[in-house]
Motif scaffolding. Sequence first.
Motif, PDB file in Angstrom:
ATOM      1  N   ARG A 294       0.827  -1.202   0.000  1.00  0.00           N
ATOM      2  CA  ARG A 294       0.000   0.000   0.000  1.00  0.00           C
ATOM      3  C   ARG A 294       0.863   1.255   0.000  1.00  0.00           C
ATOM      4  N   LEU A 295       1.947   1.219   0.784  1.00  0.00           N
ATOM      5  CA  LEU A 295       2.827   2.380   0.890  1.00  0.00           C
ATOM      6  C   LEU A 295       3.760   2.508  -0.308  1.00  0.00           C
ATOM      7  N   GLY A 296       3.670   1.573  -1.242  1.00  0.00           N
ATOM      8  CA  GLY A 296       4.420   1.698  -2.487  1.00  0.00           C
ATOM      9  C   GLY A 296       3.982   2.905  -3.297  1.00  0.00           C
ATOM     10  N   GLU A 297       2.828   3.497  -2.941  1.00  0.00           N
ATOM     11  CA  GLU A 297       2.320   4.687  -3.633  1.00  0.00           C
ATOM     12  C   GLU A 297       3.029   5.970  -3.186  1.00  0.00           C
ATOM     13  N   LEU A 298       3.820   5.900  -2.133  1.00  0.00           N
ATOM     14  CA  LEU A 298       4.492   7.105  -1.629  1.00  0.00           C
ATOM     15  C   LEU A 298       5.374   7.727  -2.710  1.00  0.00           C
ATOM     16  N   GLN A 299       5.273   9.039  -2.839  1.00  0.00           N
ATOM     17  CA  GLN A 299       6.059   9.764  -3.833  1.00  0.00           C
ATOM     18  C   GLN A 299       7.142  10.631  -3.204  1.00  0.00           C
ATOM     19  N   ASN A 300       6.900  11.095  -1.973  1.00  0.00           N
ATOM     20  CA  ASN A 300       7.813  12.044  -1.337  1.00  0.00           C
ATOM     21  C   ASN A 300       8.480  11.460  -0.091  1.00  0.00           C
ATOM     22  N   LEU A 301       7.711  10.787   0.722  1.00  0.00           N
ATOM     23  CA  LEU A 301       8.290  10.069   1.844  1.00  0.00           C
ATOM     24  C   LEU A 301       8.913   8.779   1.323  1.00  0.00           C
ATOM     25  N   LYS A 302       9.959   8.306   1.990  1.00  0.00           N
ATOM     26  CA  LYS A 302      10.654   7.092   1.550  1.00  0.00           C
ATOM     27  C   LYS A 302      10.725   6.088   2.692  1.00  0.00           C
ATOM     28  N   LEU A 303      10.728   4.802   2.340  1.00  0.00           N
ATOM     29  CA  LEU A 303      10.817   3.740   3.325  1.00  0.00           C
ATOM     30  C   LEU A 303      12.127   2.979   3.190  1.00  0.00           C
ATOM     31  N   LEU A 304      12.672   2.555   4.324  1.00  0.00           N
ATOM     32  CA  LEU A 304      13.768   1.599   4.317  1.00  0.00           C
ATOM     33  C   LEU A 304      13.174   0.224   4.037  1.00  0.00           C
ATOM     34  N   ASP A 305      13.758  -0.499   3.087  1.00  0.00           N
ATOM     35  CA  ASP A 305      13.259  -1.841   2.788  1.00  0.00           C
ATOM     36  C   ASP A 305      14.418  -2.748   2.381  1.00  0.00           C
ATOM     37  N   ARG A 306      14.083  -3.981   2.026  1.00  0.00           N
ATOM     38  CA  ARG A 306      15.108  -4.962   1.717  1.00  0.00           C
ATOM     39  C   ARG A 306      15.829  -4.704   0.396  1.00  0.00           C
ATOM     40  N   LYS A 307      15.393  -3.722  -0.346  1.00  0.00           N
ATOM     41  CA  LYS A 307      16.110  -3.353  -1.561  1.00  0.00           C
ATOM     42  C   LYS A 307      17.496  -2.798  -1.241  1.00  0.00           C
ATOM     43  N   GLN A 308      17.696  -2.416   0.021  1.00  0.00           N
ATOM     44  CA  GLN A 308      18.999  -1.872   0.432  1.00  0.00           C
ATOM     45  C   GLN A 308      20.030  -2.967   0.682  1.00  0.00           C
ATOM     46  N   ARG A 309      19.604  -4.223   0.668  1.00  0.00           N
ATOM     47  CA  ARG A 309      20.544  -5.313   0.938  1.00  0.00           C
ATOM     48  C   ARG A 309      21.688  -5.308  -0.074  1.00  0.00           C
ATOM     49  N   GLY A 310      22.903  -5.506   0.458  1.00  0.00           N
ATOM     50  CA  GLY A 310      24.085  -5.543  -0.400  1.00  0.00           C
ATOM     51  C   GLY A 310      24.776  -4.202  -0.553  1.00  0.00           C
ATOM     52  N   ALA A 311      24.158  -3.133  -0.028  1.00  0.00           N
ATOM     53  CA  ALA A 311      24.768  -1.797  -0.088  1.00  0.00           C
ATOM     54  C   ALA A 311      24.841  -1.225   1.327  1.00  0.00           C
ATOM     55  N   HIS A 312      25.779  -0.308   1.540  1.00  0.00           N
ATOM     56  CA  HIS A 312      25.901   0.405   2.822  1.00  0.00           C
ATOM     57  C   HIS A 312      26.082  -0.541   4.008  1.00  0.00           C
ATOM     58  N   GLY A 313      26.666  -1.704   3.789  1.00  0.00           N
ATOM     59  CA  GLY A 313      26.872  -2.659   4.871  1.00  0.00           C
ATOM     60  C   GLY A 313      25.606  -3.357   5.318  1.00  0.00           C
ATOM     61  N   VAL A 314      24.518  -3.179   4.572  1.00  0.00           N
ATOM     62  CA  VAL A 314      23.225  -3.782   4.947  1.00  0.00           C
ATOM     63  C   VAL A 314      23.190  -5.224   4.449  1.00  0.00           C
ATOM     64  N   PHE A 315      23.187  -6.166   5.374  1.00  0.00           N
ATOM     65  CA  PHE A 315      23.078  -7.577   5.013  1.00  0.00           C
ATOM     66  C   PHE A 315      21.613  -7.982   4.878  1.00  0.00           C
ATOM     67  N   ASP A 316      20.771  -7.441   5.738  1.00  0.00           N
ATOM     68  CA  ASP A 316      19.338  -7.709   5.683  1.00  0.00           C
ATOM     69  C   ASP A 316      18.613  -6.566   6.381  1.00  0.00           C
ATOM     70  N   VAL A 317      17.295  -6.545   6.254  1.00  0.00           N
ATOM     71  CA  VAL A 317      16.468  -5.514   6.881  1.00  0.00           C
ATOM     72  C   VAL A 317      15.272  -6.181   7.536  1.00  0.00           C
ATOM     73  N   ASP A 318      14.997  -5.811   8.768  1.00  0.00           N
ATOM     74  CA  ASP A 318      13.785  -6.259   9.452  1.00  0.00           C
ATOM     75  C   ASP A 318      12.662  -5.305   9.066  1.00  0.00           C
ATOM     76  N   GLU A 319      11.795  -5.756   8.179  1.00  0.00           N
ATOM     77  CA  GLU A 319      10.766  -4.863   7.649  1.00  0.00           C
ATOM     78  C   GLU A 319       9.594  -4.657   8.599  1.00  0.00           C
ATOM     79  N   SER A 320       9.658  -5.252   9.798  1.00  0.00           N
ATOM     80  CA  SER A 320       8.641  -4.920  10.803  1.00  0.00           C
ATOM     81  C   SER A 320       8.932  -3.557  11.424  1.00  0.00           C
ATOM     82  N   LYS A 321      10.140  -3.049  11.206  1.00  0.00           N
ATOM     83  CA  LYS A 321      10.445  -1.664  11.555  1.00  0.00           C
ATOM     84  C   LYS A 321      10.109  -0.802  10.335  1.00  0.00           C
ATOM     85  N   LEU A 322       9.158   0.094  10.506  1.00  0.00           N
ATOM     86  CA  LEU A 322       8.759   0.971   9.409  1.00  0.00           C
ATOM     87  C   LEU A 322       9.503   2.288   9.578  1.00  0.00           C
ATOM     88  N   VAL A 323      10.575   2.455   8.821  1.00  0.00           N
ATOM     89  CA  VAL A 323      11.411   3.653   8.892  1.00  0.00           C
ATOM     90  C   VAL A 323      10.984   4.575   7.763  1.00  0.00           C
TER      91      VAL A 323
END
Length: 510
Positions: A294-323
């Motif tokens: 549902r929040l995929g519709e956001l245009q201005n606010l951004k969410l941390l998600d598992r797409k960040q894996r492999g960059a910035h030292g991020v091995f995985d993301v707990d998506e129960s935290k809504l950042v």
Amino acid sequence: MKKEELLRERLKRYSASGAAAFHMPGHKRQMDCGLLQDFPNPFSIDITEIDGFDNLHHPEGILKESMEWAARVYGADHTYYLVNGSSCGILSAIGAAARPGETILVSRNCHKSVYHGLILNSLKPEYVYPQIIEELGIQGGIKPEDVEKKLTEHPEIRCVLIVSPTYDGVVSDIRGIAQVAHDHGIPLIVDEAHGAHFSFGEGNFPESALQCGADLVIQSLHKTLPSLTQTAILHLQGERVSRGRLERCLQMYQSSSPSYVFMAVMEQCIFEMQQHGTEYMTAFAARIRTVRERLGELQNLKLLDRKQRGAHGVFDVDESKLVISCQGRMTGEELNECLRRDYAIEMEMCGADYAVAILTFLDSEEHLERLVEALLAMDRKAGTAKKKLEAANGNFRGEKAGNDGDEQQKKVSGAPERCMTPAEAFNALLERVSLEESAGRISGEFIYLYPPGIPIITPGERMTAEIIRQVVYDRNIGLPVQGMEDQNTEYLQVVKVNGKQDRTPGEKGR
């Protein structure tokens, strides 16, 4: 004090307010839920160490059996109930793994309790820094190769302590870091306070540090599972850390009057997760996916998600935290306040550029829907709103804020210079100076935002104009700047030039 001003009455009013609680504790006050509704009145089971009920400091009966059972549930060699929260477990783990005067490698984004452990044990810290996710304005993870580099450069390091997941749900490569530490013959401690649900994730959530080879793992049950605030557990596996020394440390840091209510709640929480945890976590993961779709519709606010894996030292993301990053649109405090004021949503925390919601499997569908609709509505407003950062920035030592907002959003980019160990600075003679005039001085106290409690500066580090600028900015936009003796954050305690150890009682000489 009037009756209506009592804390009890204020808590009752908040509970009845209908506010959507996207903050700790994980039970979300859902007393009508099956796993909570049959728990007895706490006063009816509040006892002390009477016959037949064992002693947490010398367990021989039911508590010993309960903790051995919990260890089997988690796959640990030994599991300990903590009635003083994860902070107690962190202090005990540090005391068990390192001797006074030794060196410990610490991830610089650790909770303040880690630094308290450094002070209490007179340890010398070496720091490994997380990567930065610039587009979201948050910290990433710790890379195994950075740990390897530090251990090679500093062979005197006796143990490694990493926080994973972070307050924002960022998970580092704990398996890789554990292998590096073990290759150097030293143990790995993981502050997994925010990952108590990982052990029951069944592939829907990141792996627990316990399964990834960490030697000591501390988890806060109350943060993400149905347990009372201040309840936590500590796991030990392997023989790199002395079990006897760990238990002696626990006896020092645990209350001598442990709450049987807390221990009963912890046991029930683990029992419930053993029986139905996979079922709860599978259904919960599906609900998280729905929310994020549902929040995929956001245009201005951004969410941390598992797409960040492999960059910035991020091995995985707990998506129960809504950042939710609002960088460049509003401050995190403005986002937080708008959600509270206009939508009756109470978030867990906010930073300069983002806010965090903690989701658990006990969040109601109505509250999740309210959060989604509120964020979508705010996203639409953010698209047309003008930046309001100039007023928040204020003036720094008479300089006017820039028009582009870059200066007021400036973050500390480099590692502060370490001039003394935290313990040396804590015990030094201190003097009070204006925060704005403290550049170049050695801080004698912490400065951090709480939550999350990650120090901007620690005792023994040198203040800089950049650090001062960040603290002033955070203070002016209403973030909870803490750690300083001066609660107005106008004055800082710094190490007195040529000062000796402070043995002066009271306030004299401070």
